[in-house]
Motif scaffolding. Structure first.
Motif, mmCIF file in Angstrom:
data_model
loop_
_atom_site.group_PDB
_atom_site.id
_atom_site.type_symbol
_atom_site.label_atom_id
_atom_site.label_comp_id
_atom_site.label_asym_id
_atom_site.label_seq_id
_atom_site.Cartn_x
_atom_site.Cartn_y
_atom_site.Cartn_z
ATOM 1 N N ASP A 18 0.829 -1.205 0.000
ATOM 2 C CA ASP A 18 0.000 0.000 0.000
ATOM 3 C C ASP A 18 0.861 1.251 0.000
ATOM 4 O O ASP A 18 0.579 2.215 -0.691
ATOM 5 N N THR A 19 1.909 1.248 0.798
ATOM 6 C CA THR A 19 2.761 2.417 0.935
ATOM 7 C C THR A 19 3.509 2.701 -0.356
ATOM 8 O O THR A 19 3.758 3.855 -0.696
ATOM 9 N N ALA A 20 3.866 1.670 -1.099
ATOM 10 C CA ALA A 20 4.585 1.881 -2.355
ATOM 11 C C ALA A 20 3.710 2.635 -3.346
ATOM 12 O O ALA A 20 4.183 3.509 -4.064
ATOM 13 N N GLU A 21 2.410 2.317 -3.384
ATOM 14 C CA GLU A 21 1.491 2.978 -4.311
ATOM 15 C C GLU A 21 1.021 4.330 -3.776
ATOM 16 O O GLU A 21 0.794 5.252 -4.538
ATOM 17 N N ASP A 22 0.804 4.403 -2.475
ATOM 18 C CA ASP A 22 0.249 5.602 -1.852
ATOM 19 C C ASP A 22 1.067 5.917 -0.601
ATOM 20 O O ASP A 22 0.718 5.501 0.491
ATOM 21 N N PRO A 23 2.174 6.640 -0.741
ATOM 22 C CA PRO A 23 3.085 6.819 0.391
ATOM 23 C C PRO A 23 2.473 7.641 1.527
ATOM 24 O O PRO A 23 1.593 8.470 1.308
ATOM 25 N N LEU A 24 2.965 7.359 2.712
ATOM 26 C CA LEU A 24 2.583 8.123 3.890
ATOM 27 C C LEU A 24 3.551 9.292 4.041
ATOM 28 O O LEU A 24 4.760 9.117 3.899
ATOM 29 N N LEU A 25 3.004 10.461 4.321
ATOM 30 C CA LEU A 25 3.823 11.664 4.453
ATOM 31 C C LEU A 25 3.718 12.212 5.864
ATOM 32 O O LEU A 25 2.654 12.154 6.484
ATOM 33 N N THR A 26 4.804 12.789 6.357
ATOM 34 C CA THR A 26 4.778 13.466 7.650
ATOM 35 C C THR A 26 4.087 14.821 7.463
ATOM 36 O O THR A 26 3.835 15.254 6.336
ATOM 37 N N ILE A 27 3.806 15.496 8.553
ATOM 38 C CA ILE A 27 3.143 16.800 8.465
ATOM 39 C C ILE A 27 3.986 17.816 7.693
ATOM 40 O O ILE A 27 3.463 18.503 6.817
ATOM 41 N N PRO A 28 5.304 17.918 7.932
ATOM 42 C CA PRO A 28 6.099 18.855 7.117
ATOM 43 C C PRO A 28 6.073 18.511 5.625
ATOM 44 O O PRO A 28 5.990 19.400 4.779
ATOM 45 N N GLU A 29 6.121 17.208 5.309
ATOM 46 C CA GLU A 29 6.066 16.803 3.906
ATOM 47 C C GLU A 29 4.700 17.126 3.298
ATOM 48 O O GLU A 29 4.615 17.569 2.149
ATOM 49 N N ALA A 30 3.634 16.933 4.085
ATOM 50 C CA ALA A 30 2.283 17.252 3.610
ATOM 51 C C ALA A 30 2.144 18.752 3.368
ATOM 52 O O ALA A 30 1.529 19.180 2.390
ATOM 53 N N ALA A 31 2.712 19.556 4.256
ATOM 54 C CA ALA A 31 2.657 21.004 4.094
ATOM 55 C C ALA A 31 3.369 21.421 2.810
ATOM 56 O O ALA A 31 2.858 22.242 2.040
ATOM 57 N N THR A 32 4.506 20.843 2.542
ATOM 58 C CA THR A 32 5.242 21.140 1.308
ATOM 59 C C THR A 32 4.434 20.693 0.094
ATOM 60 O O THR A 32 4.337 21.418 -0.902
ATOM 61 N N TYR A 33 3.830 19.522 0.174
ATOM 62 C CA TYR A 33 3.046 18.979 -0.934
ATOM 63 C C TYR A 33 1.856 19.891 -1.264
ATOM 64 O O TYR A 33 1.533 20.123 -2.423
ATOM 65 N N LEU A 34 1.192 20.415 -0.223
ATOM 66 C CA LEU A 34 0.031 21.294 -0.424
ATOM 67 C C LEU A 34 0.408 22.764 -0.564
ATOM 68 O O LEU A 34 -0.462 23.602 -0.793
ATOM 69 N N SER A 35 1.684 23.089 -0.392
ATOM 70 C CA SER A 35 2.179 24.471 -0.436
ATOM 71 C C SER A 35 1.496 25.354 0.599
ATOM 72 O O SER A 35 1.064 26.474 0.319
ATOM 73 N N ILE A 36 1.371 24.818 1.814
ATOM 74 C CA ILE A 36 0.830 25.581 2.937
ATOM 75 C C ILE A 36 1.761 25.382 4.129
ATOM 76 O O ILE A 36 2.721 24.619 4.056
ATOM 77 N N LYS A 37 1.473 26.084 5.222
ATOM 78 C CA LYS A 37 2.309 25.976 6.412
ATOM 79 C C LYS A 37 1.932 24.734 7.221
ATOM 80 O O LYS A 37 0.803 24.251 7.148
#
Length: 135
Positions: free
Chosen positions: A73-92
């Motif tokens: 599951d993780t290979a297809e849909d990786p888990l992101l930490t909060i800082p990584e999620a913030a970078t991905y969404l371009s928010i703080k």
């Protein structure tokens, strides 16, 4: 007088025996410390027999199957930490945490860490851009 070894009656052999921590470590091919850590985090369950902890072989098989599925599951849909999620969404980071608290984003907790699936972030981004706020 000679004694002959009697083979156990197959009806009385336990198909799911209890294993000691040392046997469980050998069965999983990990260290003894890892077995106790997995038990502490609740990844594998142990049965207390008096003061001793014993592990069912089926429980260890369930764990190994679960980790194989989680890796797929993780290979297809990786888990992101909060800082990584913030970078991905371009928010703080604080905004990601606020979305988590408001239950706008579904999070997963893995060993005490808060993680978000990339697909969940994509769904959130699609929801927010599909209905832009008029000013």
């Amino acid at each position: 007088m000679t004694t002959t070894a009697v083979s156990p009656d197959p009806r009385h052999v336990n198909p799911d025996p209890f294993l000691t921590a040392k046997e469980a470590a050998a069965y999983l091919n990990v260290s003894l410390r890892t077995v106790w850590t997995l038990r502490q985090y609740g990844d594998i369950k142990a049965t207390k027999i008096g003061r001793l902890a014993r592990f069912r072989r089926s429980e260890l098989d369930r764990y190994t199957g679960a980790t194989e599925r989680r890796a797929d599951d993780t290979a297809e849909d990786p888990l992101l930490t909060i800082p990584e999620a913030a970078t991905y969404l371009s928010i703080k980071e604080r905004q990601v945490r606020n979305l988590q608290y408001a239950r706008e984003l579904h999070v997963e907790r893995v060993r005490g860490r808060v993680l978000l699936r990339r697909s969940e972030l994509e769904r959130y981004a699609a929801r927010t851009t599909a209905h832009p706020v008029e000013r």
